[in-house]
Design an enzyme around this catalytic site. Sequence first.
Site: not given
Length: 255
Positions: A94, A155, A182-183, A204-205
Amino acid sequence: MRVYGTEVSSRLLLGTAQYPSPKVLAEAITASGCEIITVSLRRETADGSGAGFWDLLRDTGTRILPNTAGCHSVQEAVTTAQMAREVFGTNWIKLEVIGHSDTLQPDVFGLVEAARILCADGFEVFPYTTDDLVVGEKLVEAGCELLMPWGAPIGSGQGLRNPDALRAMRAHFPDIPLIVDAGIGRPSDAAQAMELGIDAVLLNTAVAKAGDPVAMARAMALGIEAGRMGHMAEPMEPRDMAVPSTPLLGLAELG
């Protein structure tokens, strides 16, 4: 979903950072049903406990997608990718080349250059990019067989800030797997991405920082499944006017 010749059943890719404990991470991976997890080479080796963390990830039975998180230059990203290939024994990478320290927006110029170098070196690149069509074309020309446009800054949990741009990417690249990266903050964000025809979501976050990461991992998986099913069912188009669901013929006329 097929990525670089590999069939993948789950359309959720999960990150491995920021979890409250390794046990919670392992349980979240299991609850999500994901088949691909991402890990940063720097995080893997930073505190000297890399071997234990690697054993934990291997025991989950998932496929590792190393990433170049934290790299801000082409050389840094390429070197990190080459090291990751040695550590994890995979050509998958990635690719992140960060250009802005506050938004963590990709440096798309450096990203394309690094992608070209790595693809020529036999890597199978998963590029973290913006939702720009021209950048997407350049990455495909460089050898990338999929694209990973952001939904919002890493994040941030803002969801899809520009769904129209993602819809345009889907139309412009009908045969290229698109993975929103992301986001994503809530299961509804993941469902929205899938309803647009996006192939998968990497997050992830939103899971790691949830009050109950394991429950959130499962919720995200269900949101992705619902969104995908909704897309495949060909939902109705929005209308400006109301349309009665009850037929008017046969109603009694009261005079």
